[in-house]
Enzyme design. Structure first.
Site, short mmCIF file in Angstrom:
data_model
loop_
_atom_site.label_atom_id
_atom_site.label_comp_id
_atom_site.label_asym_id
_atom_site.label_seq_id
_atom_site.Cartn_x
_atom_site.Cartn_y
_atom_site.Cartn_z
N ARG A 163 -10.05 22.88 3.24
CA ARG A 163 -11.16 22.36 4.03
C ARG A 163 -10.94 20.92 4.54
NH1 ARG A 163 -16.07 23.55 0.25
NH2 ARG A 163 -14.41 23.90 -1.27
N LYS A 188 -4.48 17.25 -0.40
CA LYS A 188 -5.82 16.68 -0.56
C LYS A 188 -5.84 15.45 -1.49
CE LYS A 188 -9.15 19.01 -2.79
NZ LYS A 188 -10.27 19.96 -2.87
N TYR A 233 1.99 -21.43 17.01
CA TYR A 233 2.73 -20.62 16.04
C TYR A 233 3.47 -21.56 15.11
CZ TYR A 233 6.16 -17.76 13.74
OH TYR A 233 6.92 -17.17 12.76
C1 UD1 Z 1 -14.18 24.24 -10.23
C2 UD1 Z 1 -14.85 24.98 -11.42
C3 UD1 Z 1 -16.35 24.91 -11.26
C4 UD1 Z 1 -16.81 23.48 -11.18
C5 UD1 Z 1 -16.07 22.72 -10.06
C6 UD1 Z 1 -16.35 21.26 -10.17
C7 UD1 Z 1 -13.30 26.73 -12.08
C8 UD1 Z 1 -13.01 28.18 -12.02
N1 UD1 Z 1 -14.40 26.33 -11.44
O1 UD1 Z 1 -14.54 24.97 -9.05
O2 UD1 Z 1 -16.99 25.55 -12.37
O3 UD1 Z 1 -18.20 23.42 -10.97
O4 UD1 Z 1 -14.65 22.91 -10.19
O5 UD1 Z 1 -15.77 20.53 -9.11
O6 UD1 Z 1 -12.59 26.02 -12.71
N2 UD1 Z 1 -6.40 23.79 -8.79
C9 UD1 Z 1 -5.07 23.95 -9.11
N3 UD1 Z 1 -4.55 25.20 -9.11
C10 UD1 Z 1 -5.29 26.31 -8.83
C11 UD1 Z 1 -6.65 26.13 -8.50
C12 UD1 Z 1 -7.18 24.86 -8.49
O7 UD1 Z 1 -4.37 22.99 -9.40
O8 UD1 Z 1 -4.73 27.40 -8.88
C13 UD1 Z 1 -6.97 22.44 -8.79
C14 UD1 Z 1 -7.41 22.00 -7.41
O9 UD1 Z 1 -6.36 21.32 -6.75
C15 UD1 Z 1 -8.56 21.06 -7.72
C16 UD1 Z 1 -9.13 21.60 -9.02
O10 UD1 Z 1 -8.10 22.41 -9.59
O11 UD1 Z 1 -8.10 19.75 -7.95
C17 UD1 Z 1 -10.39 22.39 -8.83
O12 UD1 Z 1 -10.13 23.54 -8.03
P1 UD1 Z 1 -11.17 24.09 -6.99
O13 UD1 Z 1 -10.59 25.29 -6.35
O14 UD1 Z 1 -11.63 22.99 -6.11
O15 UD1 Z 1 -12.35 24.56 -7.98
P2 UD1 Z 1 -13.84 24.74 -7.60
O16 UD1 Z 1 -14.03 26.02 -6.87
O17 UD1 Z 1 -14.36 23.50 -6.99
CA CA Z 2 -13.41 21.53 -6.02
#
Ligand code: UD1
Ligand code: CA
Length: 459
Positions: free
Chosen positions: A15, A22, A366
């Site tokens: 996004r 990011k 300068y």
């Molecule tokens: C996650 C939480 C959610 C919480 C929210 C808070 C989970 C399943 N959900 O959701 O409960 O309310 O954060 O902000 O954990 N990332 C990886 N590898 C992956 C997936 C994600 O490194 O395979 C990292 C992303 O880069 C990011 C973080 O984990 O920094 C969170 O991932 P994101 O997909 O944003 O989780 P949310 O859907 O926001």
């Molecule tokens: Ca997130």
């Protein structure tokens, strides 16, 4: 107790609509991930693990170029979910360590909050950062039974009833290493997003008899994640507002706390006045009674008591003593040192120059690669010709010198104490002390009939 943060930073950040990973987008001048690293470093951890995937080379390069942090990098080549990501970071985790799981896109969680979480975690307890919020949209919801936390359900998996829950999962967990390893072997991807959810370890922990203790942050934006540029800009203003309030609490007057940007550290003495649209970068220190006019940019600037910096001035890697006056429209480049009571006026550029007490360069000049003594006056339009096309040379101006307007001082050059340089001179040899040196064509007046246009009748 040994703490090991595991920072998740493998996600793409779709996004953001950006080529940059990011976690490298900047808040207050620092990449999001660097905020997290700088804060968790305050826990004195045994090591910091960062899980990278998308843009991992760029992430590693930026962290090593811009910080001193030693990071244990873990790779997650396929983004199969937060639980899977943590699993990729487990090989550096000792069973007795407390793992502190954080997200690289949640930059403003405070050290105090991390500490409270870490202090909560032990053999029998897991610490979880939660928050009661008006708008829980998008976050995992905290499930409780008889008051105790029993699980987390993701927004996409929640029932309509669960969606009405306003206590959200901020994403930060502190848990004993041995527990984490065991819990993660038991999660699956049987959910709406077909991902391995880290959040599923909560229900599993409860089943193992581990108590889940909620910890709340000091302020709501400690848990704000960045998923879009709009959220990034919103968080930037919230963060800048905090900084502005701290400056005001310490005795600085801000013309408008909504129009200041501190991208680094700013230390202010008492009764400092900062007008609108001033940007501070790197490490800046302002003494007491300093006044900064509107639209100035200061980077690594040290400014002494009662000095006035007027509007539209740019200062970089420079030090100014007390009671000086700089600007408007001045540019102090790296290596400028202005002594007490000096004046730098409009459209003056300085670089790698020391100006002694009470010396003045008031207009359009300068002044580069030079040492200027005390009580020197450098007239309008003076150029220090420091560059011969290949090398830079030094100019020394001794105490009490007066340089007339529109002079070119060709370095290497020394102008002796008390010397005067006639206006319009091009000085390429040392000028002796106490004398008037003039280096320009002598003025003469000739008899002269002005030509007229040919063809025009002359009466
Ligand atoms: C996650 C939480 C959610 C919480 C929210 C808070 C989970 C399943 N959900 O959701 O409960 O309310 O954060 O902000 O954990 N990332 C990886 N590898 C992956 C997936 C994600 O490194 O395979 C990292 C992303 O880069 C990011 C973080 O984990 O920094 C969170 O991932 P994101 O997909 O944003 O989780 P949310 O859907 O926001
Ligand atoms: Ca997130």
């Amino acid at each position: 107790m040994s703490v090991r943060p595991i920072v998740l930073a493998a996600g793409k950040g779709t996004r953001m609509r950006s080529l940059l990973p990011k976690v490298l987008h900047r808040l207050a001048g620092r990449p999001l991930l660097v905020h997290v690293l700088d804060t968790v470093a305050g826990l004195d951890p045994v090591g910091i693990t960062v899980v990278v995937g998308h843009g991992s080379e760029a992430v590693k390069a930026t962290v090593s170029a811009e910080t001193e942090h030693e990071v244990d990098w873990a790779e997650q080549t396929e983004q199969l979910g937060t639980g899977h990501a943590v699993r990729m970071g487990l090989n550096t985790l000792a069973d007795d360590d407390i793992a502190l799981i954080t997200y690289g896109d949640v930059p403003l969680t405070s050290l105090a909050t991390y500490r409270a979480l870490v202090d909560t975690a032990d053999d029998t307890t897991l610490g979880l950062l939660t928050l009661e919020t008006k708008d829980p949209t998008g976050y995992g919801r905290i499930l409780r039974s008889a008051g105790a936390i029993v699980g987390i359900v993701e927004q996409k998996d929640a029932t309509p009833d669960q969606l009405t829950i306003h206590e959200i999962n901020a994403g930060v967990i502190a848990v004993k290493g041995a527990h984490l390893k065991s819990l993660l072997t038991r999660i699956n991807n049987d959910n709406a997003q077909s991902e391995y959810y880290l959040t599923d370890i909560i229900a599993l922990a409860v089943r193992d008899g581990i108590r889940v203790q909620a910890v709340n942050p000091g302020t709501a934006h400690e848990v704000d994640g960045v998923n879009s540029r709009i959220q990034l800009a919103t968080l930037e203003r919230l963060h800048q507002r905090d900084i502005a309030e701290e400056l005001m609490a310490n005795g600085a007057t801000l013309a408008d706390p909504a129009r200041i940007d501190v991208r680094g550290s700013l230390t202010t003495g008492q009764d400092v006045l900062i007008d609108v649209n001033v940007v501070f970068e790197g490490e800046c220190v302002l003494g007491s009674g300093v006044s900064i006019g509107p639209n100035c940019v200061l980077r690594n600037a040290r400014i002494g008591d009662d000095t006035v910096v007027k509007s539209h001035t740019s200062i970089e890697d420079s030090a100014i003593a007390d009671n000086a006056s700089v600007g408007p429209y001045a540019r102090l480049r790296p290596g400028t040192e202005l002594d007490s009571g000096t004046h730098i006026g409009n459209f003056v550029e300085t670089k790698n120059t020391r100006l002694g007490p009470g010396s003045k360069v008031n207009h359009l000049s300068y002044v580069g690669d030079s040492t200027v003594g005390s009580k020197v006056n450098i007239g309008a339009g003076t150029i220090f010709c420091n560059y011969d096309g290949a090398n830079k040379h030094h100019t020394t101006i001794e105490d009490g010198v007066f340089v007339g307007s529109n002079s070119a001082l060709v370095a290497p050059l020394t102008v002796g104490a008390g010397a005067t340089i006639g206006a319009g001179s091009t000085v390429s040899q040392d000028a002796p002390s106490g004398k008037l040196t003039v280096a320009r064509a002598r003025q003469k007046s000739l008899d002269w009939i002005r030509p007229v246009k040919s063809g025009k009748r002359q009466d």
